[in-house]
Scaffold this motif. Structure first.
Motif, PDB file in Angstrom:
ATOM      1  N   LYS A  56       0.827  -1.204   0.000  1.00 30.98           N
ATOM      2  CA  LYS A  56       0.000   0.000   0.000  1.00 30.98           C
ATOM      3  C   LYS A  56       0.861   1.254   0.000  1.00 30.98           C
ATOM      4  O   LYS A  56       0.576   2.229  -0.706  1.00 30.98           O
ATOM      5  CB  LYS A  56      -0.931  -0.001   1.214  1.00 30.98           C
ATOM      6  CG  LYS A  56      -2.072  -0.996   1.108  1.00 30.98           C
ATOM      7  CD  LYS A  56      -2.936  -0.992   2.353  1.00 30.98           C
ATOM      8  CE  LYS A  56      -4.063  -2.026   2.231  1.00 30.98           C
ATOM      9  NZ  LYS A  56      -4.885  -2.087   3.457  1.00 30.98           N
ATOM     10  N   LYS A  57       1.917   1.230   0.794  1.00 27.19           N
ATOM     11  CA  LYS A  57       2.810   2.386   0.869  1.00 27.19           C
ATOM     12  C   LYS A  57       3.576   2.569  -0.439  1.00 27.19           C
ATOM     13  O   LYS A  57       3.718   3.687  -0.949  1.00 27.19           O
ATOM     14  CB  LYS A  57       3.790   2.192   2.035  1.00 27.19           C
ATOM     15  CG  LYS A  57       4.671   3.390   2.324  1.00 27.19           C
ATOM     16  CD  LYS A  57       3.869   4.568   2.824  1.00 27.19           C
ATOM     17  CE  LYS A  57       4.778   5.735   3.201  1.00 27.19           C
ATOM     18  NZ  LYS A  57       4.017   6.969   3.473  1.00 27.19           N
ATOM     19  N   VAL A  58       4.062   1.470  -1.007  1.00 24.87           N
ATOM     20  CA  VAL A  58       4.804   1.527  -2.276  1.00 24.87           C
ATOM     21  C   VAL A  58       3.928   2.111  -3.383  1.00 24.87           C
ATOM     22  O   VAL A  58       4.366   2.981  -4.151  1.00 24.87           O
ATOM     23  CB  VAL A  58       5.300   0.116  -2.672  1.00 24.87           C
ATOM     24  CG1 VAL A  58       5.744   0.087  -4.134  1.00 24.87           C
ATOM     25  CG2 VAL A  58       6.450  -0.316  -1.779  1.00 24.87           C
ATOM     26  N   ILE A  59       2.682   1.653  -3.474  1.00 20.93           N
ATOM     27  CA  ILE A  59       1.776   2.125  -4.522  1.00 20.93           C
ATOM     28  C   ILE A  59       1.389   3.586  -4.286  1.00 20.93           C
ATOM     29  O   ILE A  59       1.285   4.383  -5.229  1.00 20.93           O
ATOM     30  CB  ILE A  59       0.542   1.208  -4.599  1.00 20.93           C
ATOM     31  CG1 ILE A  59       0.974  -0.161  -5.148  1.00 20.93           C
ATOM     32  CG2 ILE A  59      -0.543   1.807  -5.478  1.00 20.93           C
ATOM     33  CD1 ILE A  59      -0.059  -1.254  -5.006  1.00 20.93           C
ATOM     34  N   ALA A  60       1.200   3.965  -3.027  1.00 20.58           N
ATOM     35  CA  ALA A  60       0.888   5.364  -2.708  1.00 20.58           C
ATOM     36  C   ALA A  60       2.052   6.277  -3.094  1.00 20.58           C
ATOM     37  O   ALA A  60       1.848   7.365  -3.650  1.00 20.58           O
ATOM     38  CB  ALA A  60       0.575   5.504  -1.225  1.00 20.58           C
ATOM     39  N   GLU A  61       3.275   5.837  -2.824  1.00 28.40           N
ATOM     40  CA  GLU A  61       4.456   6.640  -3.182  1.00 28.40           C
ATOM     41  C   GLU A  61       4.600   6.748  -4.701  1.00 28.40           C
ATOM     42  O   GLU A  61       4.973   7.807  -5.218  1.00 28.40           O
ATOM     43  CB  GLU A  61       5.705   6.013  -2.566  1.00 28.40           C
ATOM     44  CG  GLU A  61       5.765   6.141  -1.060  1.00 28.40           C
ATOM     45  CD  GLU A  61       6.937   5.397  -0.444  1.00 28.40           C
ATOM     46  OE1 GLU A  61       7.035   5.394   0.803  1.00 28.40           O
ATOM     47  OE2 GLU A  61       7.738   4.809  -1.194  1.00 28.40           O
TER      48      GLU A  61
END
Length: 357
Positions: A56-61
């Motif tokens: 989730k964090k990777v895709i948000a970044e």
């Protein structure tokens, strides 16, 4: 008579104002409806069953990336630093904690689009980062840029040569962007993904600017919502399936770019390797967890078939077909071309076996 004319004009203006206000209101409402009907995040795919929080964090970044103009290639990433994603001042993605080999050691440069850049993966699990971990005494560079095709990769290579950089060995990882962004009917060959947009924005004049403002204020979200409810017929968007000449033009385009890159690298003492990258429509990967566009798939298969035939006919010993790389029982794809970190591991292992550093 004059009074009647003014009354008519006032009536028209009031109605236009009401119309524009309603369009504006509907556009805002549509933006909220789009958020409520948004597809599930790719982080929810089975690929990330053991690492959802990170995904989730990777895709948000990834969605926070910004871009600027770059001569000859069109665009490149702006510098960025977050938990899992780092881009330096040269627009190149890197892993801050990677071991950095001495400058005297051999250099290996990776070129490609967002799959090489590492969409869907943290810095440490992109293809170049995994390769670097396998070969700590080699200097590895990730020149991947979002949506770049083989011609843009050649331009990046030429820019490096112009700057007097030592090139070393070079790997081109191409196919997806050359096909999916050149098969649309409004993109020429040679060309790139943003060619039609650049033409409208830069050379469209004030009429194009006025239309863009109008569209942004009153229409864009409403049209997106309509397309979501009633998807358009994309048979008219892609035209490779009805245009054999364009299929051949794309094949010639890619082979020509790879040959040029091969000449540039080998003439400077390096080894050049071109890889026809995997794509979900070719081979037998596990894709039942995805919704894949039929029209794009038909166009991709036509070009890939023609390209594979050409590579085999000309017997290039420096071009490798890796379309079977994900023909296994793993969940690898997160859309029609991007993969989760396990896919990058597979490709890094294949590259390791091919170039034998």
């Amino acid at each position: 008579m004059i009074k009647k004319v003014f009354s008519t004009i006032r009536f028209i203006l009031v109605n236009l104002m009401v119309l524009f206000f309603l369009l504006f209101l509907v556009n805002i409402l549509s933006s909220y409806l789009l958020k409520w009907t948004r597809e599930p995040s790719r982080a929810e795919l089975p690929n990330y069953s053991d690492s959802r929080a990170m995904a989730k964090k990777v895709i948000a970044e990834y969605n926070q990336q910004a871009f600027g103009y770059e001569s000859f290639t069109g665009w490149r990433n702006k510098p960025y630093a977050a938990r899992y994603t780092h881009v330096n001042e040269n627009g190149m993605r890197y892993y801050p904690n990677a071991y950095v080999a001495d400058s005297a050691y051999k250099k290996v440069r990776f070129f490609g689009g967002s799959t090489m850049w590492g969409e869907g993966s943290p810095d440490s699990l992109t293809i170049p980062a995994i390769f670097q971990a396998k070969n700590p005494t080699i200097q590895v560079y990730n020149h991947g840029q979002l949506a770049y095709n083989s011609r843009q990769n050649v331009e990046v290579l030429i820019n490096l040569i112009n700057k007097g950089e030592e090139i070393g060995d070079v790997i081109f990882y191409d196919g997806v962007n050359d096909v999916s962004f050149l098969c649309p009917s409004d993109v020429p060959v040679p060309g790139h993904r943003l060619a039609p947009i650049f033409d409208k924005k830069i050379y469209g004049g004030m009429k194009a600017v006025a239309f863009e403002v109008f569209n942004k204020l009153f229409l864009d979200k409403t049209l997106l919502l309509i397309q979501k409810i009633n998807p358009p017929d994309y048979d008219q968007q892609y035209n490779c399936d009805a245009n054999p000449e364009k299929v051949q033009a794309i094949v010639d385009f890619m082979i020509s770019n790879w040959k040029l890159a091969h000449e540039l690298v080998t003439n400077r003492g390096g080894k050049f390797t071109a890889i026809l990258q995997p794509i979900a429509y070719v081979g037998n990967p596990k894709v039942e967890h995805l919704k894949l566009g039929k029209e794009l798939g038909e166009n991709v298969q036509l070009v890939y078939d023609a390209l594979i035939t050409r590579i085999k006919e000309e017997n290039f010993d420096w071009i490798y077909i890796m379309t079977d790389a994900f023909d296994n029982d793993e969940y690898v794809y997160i859309d029609f071309c991007h993969v989760s970190p396990n896919g990058n591991q597979i490709i890094a292992d294949r590259i390791q076996s091919v170039i034998k550093p």
